[in-house]
Structure formats: C-alpha cells, structure tokens
Scaffold this motif. Structure first.
Motif, short mmCIF file in Angstrom:
data_model
loop_
_atom_site.label_atom_id
_atom_site.label_comp_id
_atom_site.label_asym_id
_atom_site.label_seq_id
_atom_site.Cartn_x
_atom_site.Cartn_y
_atom_site.Cartn_z
N VAL A 127 -8.67 -5.16 27.24
CA VAL A 127 -7.73 -4.12 27.62
C VAL A 127 -6.52 -4.72 28.33
N MET A 128 -6.76 -5.73 29.16
CA MET A 128 -5.68 -6.36 29.90
C MET A 128 -4.78 -7.20 29.00
N VAL A 129 -5.28 -7.66 27.87
CA VAL A 129 -4.44 -8.34 26.89
C VAL A 129 -3.66 -7.32 26.05
N LEU A 130 -4.35 -6.22 25.70
CA LEU A 130 -3.71 -5.18 24.89
C LEU A 130 -2.55 -4.53 25.63
N MET A 131 -2.70 -4.32 26.93
CA MET A 131 -1.70 -3.58 27.70
C MET A 131 -0.32 -4.24 27.69
N PRO A 132 -0.18 -5.55 28.00
CA PRO A 132 1.16 -6.14 27.94
C PRO A 132 1.76 -6.17 26.54
N ILE A 133 0.90 -6.25 25.52
CA ILE A 133 1.41 -6.21 24.14
C ILE A 133 2.06 -4.85 23.87
N ILE A 134 1.39 -3.78 24.29
CA ILE A 134 1.95 -2.44 24.10
C ILE A 134 3.21 -2.27 24.95
N TYR A 135 3.18 -2.76 26.18
CA TYR A 135 4.36 -2.67 27.04
C TYR A 135 5.54 -3.42 26.43
N TRP A 136 5.26 -4.56 25.81
CA TRP A 136 6.33 -5.33 25.17
C TRP A 136 6.98 -4.53 24.04
N ASN A 137 6.15 -3.85 23.25
CA ASN A 137 6.69 -3.04 22.17
C ASN A 137 7.43 -1.81 22.70
N ILE A 138 6.95 -1.26 23.81
CA ILE A 138 7.68 -0.16 24.44
C ILE A 138 9.05 -0.64 24.91
N ALA A 139 9.09 -1.84 25.50
CA ALA A 139 10.37 -2.39 25.95
C ALA A 139 11.33 -2.58 24.79
N LYS A 140 10.84 -3.09 23.65
CA LYS A 140 11.69 -3.26 22.48
C LYS A 140 12.21 -1.92 21.98
N MET A 141 11.36 -0.90 22.01
CA MET A 141 11.78 0.43 21.58
C MET A 141 12.85 1.00 22.50
N LEU A 142 12.67 0.81 23.82
CA LEU A 142 13.65 1.31 24.78
C LEU A 142 14.99 0.59 24.61
N ILE A 143 14.94 -0.71 24.40
CA ILE A 143 16.18 -1.47 24.18
C ILE A 143 16.88 -0.99 22.91
N HIS A 144 16.09 -0.72 21.87
CA HIS A 144 16.67 -0.20 20.63
C HIS A 144 17.33 1.16 20.86
N GLN A 145 16.66 2.02 21.63
CA GLN A 145 17.23 3.33 21.93
C GLN A 145 18.52 3.20 22.74
N GLN A 146 18.53 2.24 23.68
CA GLN A 146 19.74 2.01 24.45
C GLN A 146 20.87 1.52 23.57
N THR A 147 20.55 0.65 22.62
CA THR A 147 21.56 0.15 21.68
C THR A 147 22.16 1.29 20.88
N LEU A 148 21.30 2.19 20.41
CA LEU A 148 21.79 3.35 19.66
C LEU A 148 22.67 4.23 20.54
N ALA A 149 22.26 4.43 21.81
CA ALA A 149 23.07 5.24 22.72
C ALA A 149 24.43 4.60 22.97
N ASP A 150 24.43 3.27 23.11
CA ASP A 150 25.71 2.56 23.28
C ASP A 150 26.60 2.73 22.06
N MET A 151 26.00 2.66 20.88
CA MET A 151 26.78 2.82 19.65
C MET A 151 27.36 4.21 19.54
N ARG A 152 26.57 5.22 19.90
CA ARG A 152 27.08 6.60 19.86
C ARG A 152 28.22 6.77 20.86
N GLN A 153 28.07 6.16 22.03
CA GLN A 153 29.12 6.27 23.04
C GLN A 153 30.40 5.59 22.55
N LYS A 154 30.26 4.41 21.94
CA LYS A 154 31.44 3.71 21.42
C LYS A 154 32.09 4.50 20.29
#
Length: 450
Positions: A191-218
């Motif tokens: 479980v402790m190995v699985l958790m950071p893997i999921i968090y890493w993918n959540i971070a990538k998703m959040l960064i992608h969402q931020q990139t899209l928000a930046d593009m919409r703003q631009k």
C-alpha cells in the motif's frame, strides 16, 4: 524518562502540523495566520505528545483520528481560503506522507536492529527538515497556484487521499500495532508503494489541468488584445476618413478665407481659422505610450474610464521596445485598470479619478492608484480579496450599456477572471515585485520589473 522513540514521535507530531500549514493557503494575512496556527496547533501537539507518553504508542495510534486528525482538520477548514475538497485533499496528502515516513523509519530501525531506536531517531531528525525544505523550495508555490487555478475535481482527489489515510491507520494500528503483526507488514508495504505512484499520477493530472487553464487564459488574452487592436484600427480609419473630408473641404475654406480677408473682415477671418483648427484637432488619435500593444490597452480602458466621467492623470514613459513580452505585460495593465475602473465608477463625480504613472529608468516601474470606498481585505500573500462577486458581475454587465464606447463591452467581458492572480502569475514568472497598499482612502498597486 522519555525514550528516543517518544522524542521522535513528539517531533513527528509538530512537523506533520507544520507540513499542513505549508501546503494550505490561508484566508488571513500572513502574520495573523501564523499566530493562529501556533496558538491552536502547539497546544494540540503538546496534548497528543502527553497522550502518547502517558498511554503508549498503540493507544495513541488508535486514538490519533480523534485526538489529532479531526481537531486539526477543523482548524485548517476554518482558516484556509478554499473550504472544499482542496483542503481535505491537502490535509490527507500531508498526513499520509507523514505516516509513510513514520512507518518506513520504524521498519528500517527494526531491520537494522540497533538498540534504543537510534536509527529511527536519526532518520526522522533528517527526513522532516529535508521534506519541508523540498516543499518550500520546489512544491509550495506551484501547488498553491494549482489550487487557485483549478476549481473542479478536488472532491474525487480528496476521497482518494482520505481512503489512503484511513487504510494506513487501520492496517498499522488495528487491532494492535503493526510491529506485533509482522505477517501484515508486506501488505502495508505494498500500500505504501502504491500510494506515491497514485500521487505521482494525480500530480501529472493537476499539472495538465493547470496547463489547459493557462492556455485558456492566454486564448482569452489574445482575443482581448485582438479586440483592442481592432478598436485602435477603427480609430485610425475614422481619423483618415475625417482627414480626407477635411482635405476635400480645404479648397472651399481657403476660398472663404480669401473672401473674408479681401473684404477686410479680419476678426471673422481669425474666428474662421480657429474653428477650422479645432476641426483638425478632432481628427487626432490619442496616444498614451510608444509601445503599440500597450498603447491599444490604454486606449481601450482609459476611453472606458472617460466614458464614466473618470478623470485620467497619466504619465506613461513606456518605450516602443521592451525587454519583456508586451503581450504578457498588457495583462498587468488591463487587470489593474479594470479593477481601478470598477472601484471608482460609482463614486461621486469629484472623486472619480485614476492615476497612472510608469517610468523606464532605472527600472520599469508601474504605479496605478484610485480612491475607494468600503473595506479592502488582503490574503496571506498581501493580495486584495474581492468582498462580493456580485459587484464584479455588475461591473462587467455595465460594460454593455449605452455609455460604453463601441466594441469595448466584449473585450472587457473577456477580461473577466484574469484578475489579481494573473498579475501575481506575471510577477512570479518575470521576477517582478508587486505591492498593494491602502493609504488615506487611496488604493495603489506598485510593480517594479527588474
């Protein structure tokens, strides 16, 4: 006498609370937020430390949810800016990361087998400052920016972190501490190995969402600037048409002037010349600065200000060539002027004034000031927080009324949502200094661009 295990656990309690404070964005000014956190969290940490020493690690772990987690969650829910899934996600994220450090250091200590928990104590002594340094240096600012830019999807993310937190607590402490159930340690490690893997993918998703928000703003910004440029082009075309008419009428005016002078009507000739000069002045297109992009922004917003009867006091020494992107810098002026117009347009006529000053030497320095009524509050970073979104919506609705210059309403509606966060993003990207001040009934934004 306290053992090293006791000391390291007390050390952990204080640092996990500090970790929550680092990743949360407060709704109060920075100093007040720090004092509130210290005043509440320190007694809570002391109580949990006493409980751990008095009743032991097993009962303290089982009671952690009631003694520590729920009270601290309620506190951060009250003092943070985002009272929704964002705070729950952040809270559970910091707690699960903390639990991973606790369990990993304990397992390593058991594996090495040195007496008196020296390995555990040293590992925790090192791990927490390193983690907090990494968060302050690399994670805190982008994470707070993501919280501000992404409004949806936090509930599902919070559910993931909450389930991980509950799962870790149950596996490690129920029905008794995990060290007394070694057969369950492999499952907990998975479980402790699985958790950071999921968090890493959540971070990538959040960064992608931020990139899209930046593009919409631009995209919104480019549309806004295109509208302003079209307005500027329309002004030039109108001036050209007026000049063409004036040129066509010039022959007739010279003939009239010749007749007046021939008949000795000197005063009438002078009056005729003055009227003709006034007509030519009306063909001029007003320029605010040398840079064409920023000139278009000033022309649009200051024309809107003048249509509301707002007096403009401007001294803008902006060169044609800038060492920063004029398109990005235009967001600063657009948002600052928009906020100034919003603040003064409903004031008594004698108080409707906006002062704009910009110099290019020794550095590019910008100052925009306006009087205001009411109260202005600031967040922990010193950025003004709107008190009523309804006022902002009414502000944009007013751009469509008959007082607005033709075409300005659409461009300003596109500016909705850029706000002070856009200014903060520009300053962060380009290393500019930004300060908001309130003094003697005047609100001022000052920006220094190195």
């Amino acid at each position: 006498m306290l053992s090293l295990l006791d000391i390291s656990t007390i050390y952990y309690l204080f640092h996990v609370m500090a970790l929550n404070a680092l990743l949360c964005e407060y709704r109060y000014p920075k100093k007040k937020a720090i004092w509130l956190t210290v005043a509440f969290m320190t007694p809570l940490a002391i109580y949990n430390s006493w409980f751990f020493v008095r009743f032991g690690a097993e009962l303290a772990g089982q009671m952690c949810l009631i003694n520590c987690t729920i009270p601290s969650l309620i506190f951060f829910w009250i003092v943070t800016k985002h009272r929704n899934g964002r705070i729950l996600f952040t809270f559970c994220l910091s707690d699960t990361i903390s639990l991973e450090i606790v369990y990993i250091t304990r397992f390593i200590d058991d594996w090495i087998g040195l007496p008196d928990y020296w390995v555990l104590f040293i590992l925790r002594l090192i791990a927490w400052p390193l983690l907090e340094f990494a968060i302050i240096k690399h994670l805190r600012k982008p994470y707070l920016r993501i919280q501000n830019m992404i409004d949806h999807g936090w509930g599902g993310l919070a559910a993931i972190t909450l389930l991980f937190y509950i799962l870790l607590l149950l596996m490690a402490t129920v029905p008794y501490i995990i060290n007394e159930r070694p057969e369950y340690i492999p499952a907990l490690l998975l479980v402790m190995v699985l958790m950071p893997i999921i968090y890493w993918n959540i971070a990538k998703m959040l960064i992608h969402q931020q990139t899209l928000a930046d593009m919409r703003q631009k995209e919104q910004l480019l549309t806004l600037q295109a509208t302003m440029m079209n307005q500027r082009i329309s002004q030039y075309r109108q001036a050209e048409r007026t000049i063409a008419i004036a040129r066509h009428d010039m022959r007739h005016k010279f003939h009239t002037l010749d007749s007046l002078l021939a008949n000795g009507n000197i005063s009438e000739a002078r009056e005729f010349i003055a009227l003709s000069g006034d007509a030519l002045i009306e063909t001029q297109v007003k320029h605010w600065c040398l840079n064409p992009v920023l000139d278009a922004v000033f022309a649009s917003y200051l024309a809107m200000a003048e249509s509301y009867g707002i007096k403009i006091e401007a001294a803008l020494d902006i060169p044609e060539e800038l060492h920063v992107d004029a398109t990005e810098l235009s967001t600063v002026f657009a948002n600052a002027l928009e906020n100034a117009i919003n603040a003064v347009k409903d004031l008594p006529m004698g108080k409707r004034v906006i002062r704009c000053k910009c110099i290019q030497y020794p550095q590019l320095m910008i100052k925009i000031s306006n009087p205001y009524e009411g109260e202005i509050t600031f967040d922990s970073d010193g950025i003004p927080v709107p008190n009523d979104n309804k006022d902002l919506l009414r502000f944009f609705a007013n751009f469509t009324d008959t007082r607005s210059p033709k075409g300005i309403d659409s461009s300003l509606n596109l500016a909705h949502g850029l706000g002070t966060r856009s200014i903060a993003a520009y300053c962060e990207k380009h290393g500019a200094f930004c300060e908001y001040t309130v003094e003697d009934g005047w609100f001022t934004i000052s920006i220094v661009q190195p």
